[in-house]
Scaffold this motif. Sequence first.
Motif, PDB file in Angstrom:
ATOM      1  N   TRP A   1       2.333   1.536  -3.728  1.00 47.28           N
ATOM      2  CA  TRP A   1       1.396   1.752  -4.823  1.00 47.28           C
ATOM      3  C   TRP A   1       0.411   2.881  -4.581  1.00 47.28           C
ATOM      4  O   TRP A   1      -0.066   3.498  -5.540  1.00 47.28           O
ATOM      5  CB  TRP A   1       0.642   0.464  -5.160  1.00 47.28           C
ATOM      6  N   TYR A   2       0.083   3.152  -3.324  1.00 49.04           N
ATOM      7  CA  TYR A   2      -0.953   4.152  -3.048  1.00 49.04           C
ATOM      8  C   TYR A   2      -0.457   5.359  -2.260  1.00 49.04           C
ATOM      9  O   TYR A   2      -1.057   6.435  -2.360  1.00 49.04           O
ATOM     10  CB  TYR A   2      -2.127   3.518  -2.295  1.00 49.04           C
ATOM     11  N   GLY A   3       0.574   5.178  -1.453  1.00 50.67           N
ATOM     12  CA  GLY A   3       1.085   6.285  -0.650  1.00 50.67           C
ATOM     13  C   GLY A   3      -0.013   6.899   0.195  1.00 50.67           C
ATOM     14  O   GLY A   3      -0.816   6.199   0.802  1.00 50.67           O
ATOM     15  N   ASP A   4      -0.066   8.224   0.230  1.00 49.89           N
ATOM     16  CA  ASP A   4      -1.091   8.947   0.991  1.00 49.89           C
ATOM     17  C   ASP A   4      -2.226   9.429   0.077  1.00 49.89           C
ATOM     18  O   ASP A   4      -2.860  10.443   0.353  1.00 49.89           O
ATOM     19  CB  ASP A   4      -0.467  10.150   1.709  1.00 49.89           C
ATOM     20  N   SER A   5      -2.476   8.713  -0.973  1.00 46.37           N
ATOM     21  CA  SER A   5      -3.454   9.136  -1.974  1.00 46.37           C
ATOM     22  C   SER A   5      -4.888   9.026  -1.459  1.00 46.37           C
ATOM     23  O   SER A   5      -5.164   8.400  -0.438  1.00 46.37           O
ATOM     24  CB  SER A   5      -3.311   8.278  -3.231  1.00 46.37           C
ATOM     25  N   TRP A   6      -5.783   9.596  -2.212  1.00 44.75           N
ATOM     26  CA  TRP A   6      -7.202   9.482  -1.915  1.00 44.75           C
ATOM     27  C   TRP A   6      -7.633   8.023  -1.986  1.00 44.75           C
ATOM     28  O   TRP A   6      -8.520   7.585  -1.254  1.00 44.75           O
ATOM     29  CB  TRP A   6      -8.046  10.335  -2.878  1.00 44.75           C
ATOM     30  N   TYR A   7      -6.975   7.235  -2.851  1.00 46.98           N
ATOM     31  CA  TYR A   7      -7.363   5.834  -2.976  1.00 46.98           C
ATOM     32  C   TYR A   7      -6.957   5.029  -1.747  1.00 46.98           C
ATOM     33  O   TYR A   7      -7.662   4.106  -1.346  1.00 46.98           O
ATOM     34  CB  TYR A   7      -6.784   5.212  -4.253  1.00 46.98           C
ATOM     35  N   ALA A   8      -5.843   5.392  -1.137  1.00 47.71           N
ATOM     36  CA  ALA A   8      -5.444   4.734   0.109  1.00 47.71           C
ATOM     37  C   ALA A   8      -6.513   4.950   1.182  1.00 47.71           C
ATOM     38  O   ALA A   8      -6.855   4.030   1.935  1.00 47.71           O
ATOM     39  CB  ALA A   8      -4.089   5.253   0.574  1.00 47.71           C
TER      40      ALA A   8
ATOM     41  N   LYS B   1       0.826  -1.210   0.000  1.00 49.50           N
ATOM     42  CA  LYS B   1       0.000   0.000   0.000  1.00 49.50           C
ATOM     43  C   LYS B   1       0.863   1.263   0.000  1.00 49.50           C
ATOM     44  O   LYS B   1       0.539   2.232  -0.702  1.00 49.50           O
ATOM     45  CB  LYS B   1      -0.957  -0.008   1.191  1.00 49.50           C
TER      46      LYS B   1
ATOM     47  N   LYS C   1      -9.641   5.490   0.564  1.00 51.45           N
ATOM     48  CA  LYS C   1     -10.802   4.707   0.130  1.00 51.45           C
ATOM     49  C   LYS C   1     -10.636   3.237   0.524  1.00 51.45           C
ATOM     50  O   LYS C   1     -11.590   2.601   0.976  1.00 51.45           O
ATOM     51  CB  LYS C   1     -10.987   4.844  -1.376  1.00 51.45           C
TER      52      LYS C   1
ATOM     53  N   ASP D   1      -8.700  -4.108  -4.399  1.00 51.77           N
ATOM     54  CA  ASP D   1      -8.467  -3.243  -5.550  1.00 51.77           C
ATOM     55  C   ASP D   1      -8.540  -4.116  -6.801  1.00 51.77           C
ATOM     56  O   ASP D   1      -7.683  -4.982  -7.012  1.00 51.77           O
ATOM     57  CB  ASP D   1      -7.106  -2.563  -5.453  1.00 51.77           C
TER      58      ASP D   1
END
Length: 165
Positions: A65-72, A62, A74, A83
């Motif tokens: 691939w996602y970092g601190d993104s909005w998807y993380a 995580k 989610k 995912d």
Amino acid sequence: MITNDWPFADDADRDDPLTKLRIAVTSSHPRWCYLVTFDRESLARPTDEEAAMLASYLEEYKAYWYGDSWYAAKLAERPLDVDSGANGVIFRKYATDDWGYRRRSWTRGPLYVPQSPGIRERYPDEAPLGPMSLVRVMDHAHSIVGEVDDRWLKWKATHPEVFGP
């Protein structure tokens, strides 16, 4: 049956201790696209130390691939990380220090790498890998042409409380 409080009722075990670590406990071919799964048909259960490794493996995935993104954020809304665009990893434990893994997308070849002890015994020339500890299997899952990815090596080095020195 899918319920509002447990959307994975037709697939993943709700009350397994690994679920609290966000590790889906399901079959070798789960219906949902979990990031990290433990095969409930394994012949052995993870130790507490191995469970911590599985959780750390998920965290590394995580973080990368996602970092601190909005998807993380989610992903965190559900009790398990799902995912549909990810090629999740399913881990199976055969015995002490004897693990295998598979990618969700695999449709050909062995079910798990390394293969089960029975297959390794019957076909030693065709199943040369194994047994392998969980950390060695994780290294293999992060390898390309035999070289372990630097990002994974750095992750393990920064988490000695989980992977040792």
